[in-house]
Scaffold this active site. Structure first.
Site, PDB file in Angstrom:
ATOM      1  N   ASP A  15       3.185  19.405  -1.080  1.00  0.00           N
ATOM      2  CA  ASP A  15       3.633  20.742   0.043  1.00  0.00           C
ATOM      3  C   ASP A  15       3.078  21.899  -0.127  1.00  0.00           C
ATOM      4  O   ASP A  15       3.644  22.632  -0.041  1.00  0.00           O
ATOM      5  CB  ASP A  15       4.724  20.103  -0.142  1.00  0.00           C
ATOM      6  CG  ASP A  15       5.155  21.149  -1.347  1.00  0.00           C
ATOM      7  OD1 ASP A  15       5.095  21.351  -2.280  1.00  0.00           O
ATOM      8  OD2 ASP A  15       6.896  21.736  -1.669  1.00  0.00           O
ATOM      9  N   GLU A  16       1.898  22.042  -0.880  1.00  0.00           N
ATOM     10  CA  GLU A  16       1.578  23.566  -0.776  1.00  0.00           C
ATOM     11  C   GLU A  16      -0.429  23.658  -0.693  1.00  0.00           C
ATOM     12  O   GLU A  16      -0.712  22.351  -1.294  1.00  0.00           O
ATOM     13  CB  GLU A  16       2.009  23.478  -2.069  1.00  0.00           C
ATOM     14  CG  GLU A  16       1.721  23.206  -3.927  1.00  0.00           C
ATOM     15  CD  GLU A  16       2.064  23.632  -4.410  1.00  0.00           C
ATOM     16  OE1 GLU A  16       2.907  23.488  -4.758  1.00  0.00           O
ATOM     17  OE2 GLU A  16       1.665  24.503  -5.438  1.00  0.00           O
TER      18      GLU A  16
ATOM     19  N   ASP B 109       3.944  27.085   0.760  1.00  0.00           N
ATOM     20  CA  ASP B 109       4.627  25.976  -0.256  1.00  0.00           C
ATOM     21  C   ASP B 109       6.273  25.375   0.758  1.00  0.00           C
ATOM     22  O   ASP B 109       6.837  26.167   1.161  1.00  0.00           O
ATOM     23  CB  ASP B 109       5.395  26.684  -1.219  1.00  0.00           C
ATOM     24  CG  ASP B 109       5.864  25.519  -2.802  1.00  0.00           C
ATOM     25  OD1 ASP B 109       4.974  25.202  -3.579  1.00  0.00           O
ATOM     26  OD2 ASP B 109       6.814  25.050  -2.494  1.00  0.00           O
TER      27      ASP B 109
HETATM   28  P1  DGT Z   1      10.954  24.239  -2.998  1.00  0.00           P
HETATM   29  O1  DGT Z   1       9.742  24.900  -2.983  1.00  0.00           O
HETATM   30  O2  DGT Z   1      11.575  25.072  -4.467  1.00  0.00           O
HETATM   31  O3  DGT Z   1      12.144  25.168  -2.448  1.00  0.00           O
HETATM   32  O4  DGT Z   1      10.847  22.645  -3.530  1.00  0.00           O
HETATM   33  P2  DGT Z   1      10.552  21.212  -3.677  1.00  0.00           P
HETATM   34  O5  DGT Z   1      11.683  20.488  -3.638  1.00  0.00           O
HETATM   35  O6  DGT Z   1       9.788  21.581  -1.892  1.00  0.00           O
HETATM   36  O7  DGT Z   1       9.698  21.453  -4.703  1.00  0.00           O
HETATM   37  P3  DGT Z   1       8.578  21.188  -4.746  1.00  0.00           P
HETATM   38  O8  DGT Z   1       7.164  22.122  -4.376  1.00  0.00           O
HETATM   39  O9  DGT Z   1       8.140  21.921  -6.588  1.00  0.00           O
HETATM   40  O10 DGT Z   1       7.578  19.773  -4.828  1.00  0.00           O
HETATM   41  C1  DGT Z   1       6.977  19.128  -4.169  1.00  0.00           C
HETATM   42  C2  DGT Z   1       7.808  18.122  -4.030  1.00  0.00           C
HETATM   43  O11 DGT Z   1       7.563  17.093  -5.402  1.00  0.00           O
HETATM   44  C3  DGT Z   1       9.417  17.710  -4.226  1.00  0.00           C
HETATM   45  O12 DGT Z   1       9.981  17.855  -2.721  1.00  0.00           O
HETATM   46  C4  DGT Z   1       9.478  16.367  -4.463  1.00  0.00           C
HETATM   47  C5  DGT Z   1       8.765  16.324  -5.724  1.00  0.00           C
HETATM   48  N1  DGT Z   1       8.766  16.525  -7.033  1.00  0.00           N
HETATM   49  C6  DGT Z   1       8.808  18.119  -7.538  1.00  0.00           C
HETATM   50  N2  DGT Z   1       9.171  18.068  -8.768  1.00  0.00           N
HETATM   51  C7  DGT Z   1       9.553  16.410  -9.038  1.00  0.00           C
HETATM   52  C8  DGT Z   1       9.994  16.203 -10.268  1.00  0.00           C
HETATM   53  O13 DGT Z   1      10.593  16.679 -11.387  1.00  0.00           O
HETATM   54  N3  DGT Z   1      10.208  14.557 -10.218  1.00  0.00           N
HETATM   55  C9  DGT Z   1      10.026  13.829  -9.012  1.00  0.00           C
HETATM   56  N4  DGT Z   1       9.786  12.519  -8.916  1.00  0.00           N
HETATM   57  N5  DGT Z   1       9.588  14.370  -8.018  1.00  0.00           N
HETATM   58  C10 DGT Z   1       8.659  15.975  -8.106  1.00  0.00           C
HETATM   59 CA    CA Z   2       7.442  23.126  -2.089  1.00  0.00          CA
HETATM   60 CA    CA Z   3       5.008  22.946  -4.141  1.00  0.00          CA
END
Ligand code: DGT
Ligand code: CA
Ligand code: CA
Length: 366
Positions: free
Chosen positions: A109-110, A9
């Site tokens: 992203d995963e 991820d």
């Molecule tokens: P992490 O994995 O905790 O370091 O952070 P992220 O940002 O990679 O989180 P992840 O893996 O849950 O989600 C991947 C991408 O999906 C993230 O960069 C942006 C999008 N995303 C996640 N949650 C939301 C949300 O609640 N709303 C929207 N619009 N996009 C989201």
């Molecule tokens: Ca992520």
């Molecule tokens: Ca993810």
């Protein structure tokens, strides 16, 4: 043989992609936002880098609230550019595919992966493999990710969550129970808020509590199938296989031009590598394409497209090049504005007839 399953991820994915594009962002709080357009600040935070998270900002938070939390912290507020993250994601998945036995992308992203065969079930070698995957993604994309390895998907996912951000966690089979037992039952894959509330009411707090239950106790509250899943998942023995993702139905490449232009030749010249990319993908997968589409994103950010259909379908590089140029000539005529970004998409795939080997299709033209 015990399976060796991984979960990878990317860290704060959208925001990290923006940091790679502009490294001056790294030291600042970054929020990537989906603007709803109603008022200047209406909309939500899609994701935030860890600097911004340190001030309590997270995905799904209203932009206005995030701005308040980051008041005086010089935040970078960036508009979400989904197409851009898709392109990066596509490259990452392609890199990963080559490194593992089976790859199952489960989001932008995963992905889950299975490396049982290539590392002969050896968890020590799994550690090295995961480290080399992290290194590869960093070298190719300058992006960090978290990887978890375990004997099942459930274990791998818990391990990658635990390793976040930037880490690597390998849970060897004989360490599975010790790793999982103390974790909250709500962290288990497939346990949503509703299930978690019922478990909590039953006095089950941890995955260890859950694993010790008799099937009948769970079946009083959940269906037979789900109860069986909960028990195997909590023991780290769930058998869900890694399933190779469905075949893609299209490939595209979009680039940002070095300067805005409405000259179709200049646009196509800069898109040249993108055209090579979609052509290469067609050859690699042994596919021909019925439809070629030129994509133009204008300097007012509107998107215009033009397509041409082929019968029979084609995967000839010159045909794709010439058609793309033709389509951009048409597009530029109707658009009446400069292109800021341009792209090419191939879709409507058919299998190449008589495909015997890959090499046959990549030999140089005589
Ligand atoms: P992490 O994995 O905790 O370091 O952070 P992220 O940002 O990679 O989180 P992840 O893996 O849950 O989600 C991947 C991408 O999906 C993230 O960069 C942006 C999008 N995303 C996640 N949650 C939301 C949300 O609640 N709303 C929207 N619009 N996009 C989201
Ligand atoms: Ca992520
Ligand atoms: Ca993810």
């Amino acid at each position: 043989m015990t399976r060796v399953i991984g979960h990878v991820d990317l860290d704060y994915f959208y925001a990290q992609v923006e940091e790679v594009e502009d490294s001056s962002l790294k030291s600042r709080p970054v929020i990537v936002c989906v603007f709803s357009g109603r008022t200047e600040d209406s909309g939500v935070v899609s994701t935030a880098n860890y600097v911004a998270r340190g001030f309590g900002v997270h995905s799904g938070m209203p932009i206005a609230l995030a701005r308040r939390k980051l008041g005086g912290k010089d935040p970078a507020v960036i508009k979400m550019d989904h197409e851009k993250y898709e392109v990066v994601s596509g490259r990452i998945m392609q890199d990963l595919e080559k490194e593992v036995d089976l790859l199952e992308p489960t989001g932008i992203d995963e992905a889950f992966f299975d490396i049982t065969t290539s590392i002969e079930g050896d968890f020590g070698r799994a550690q090295e493999k995961a480290a080399s995957i992290k290194k590869l993604l960093f070298e190719n994309e300058h992006l960090t990710c978290s990887i978890g390895i375990g004997r099942s998907k459930v274990v791998a996912k818990l391990a990658s969550d635990m390793a976040k951000p930037g880490g690597l966690m390998v849970v060897a089979p004989n360490g599975t129970a010790a790793f999982m037992s103390p974790l909250s039952a709500s962290k288990l894959y497939g346990v949503g808020p509703k299930t978690a509330a019922v478990l909590d009411h039953m006095g089950i707090k941890t995955i260890g509590d859950l694993a010790r239950l008799a099937p009948a106790e769970l079946e009083n509250h959940f269906g037979r199938k789900f109860s069986a899943y909960l028990l195997s998942a909590s023991a780290g023995t769930d058998s869900d296989p890694v399933v190779v993702g469905l075949e893609p139905t299209q490939f595209s490449r979009i680039i940002t031009l070095k300067r805005d232009t409405r000259d179709p030749r200049e646009a196509c010249a800069q898109l040249s590598e993108g055209i090579d990319y979609v052509h290469g993908k067609l050859l690699f997968l042994g596919r021909t394409s019925k439809t070629i589409t030129a994509i133009g994103i204008l300097n007012d950010l509107s998107t215009k497209t033009k397509s041409r259909t082929f019968e029979p379908p084609t995967n000839d590089l010159n045909t794709i090049r010439e058609t793309t140029l033709l389509l951009f000539e048409e597009l530029s005529g109707v658009a009446g504005k400069d292109f800021r970004r341009v792209g090419v998409r191939v879709s409507g795939f058919e299998k190449m007839i008589d495909q015997t080997s890959l090499s046959e299709f990549v030999r140089p033209a005589s």
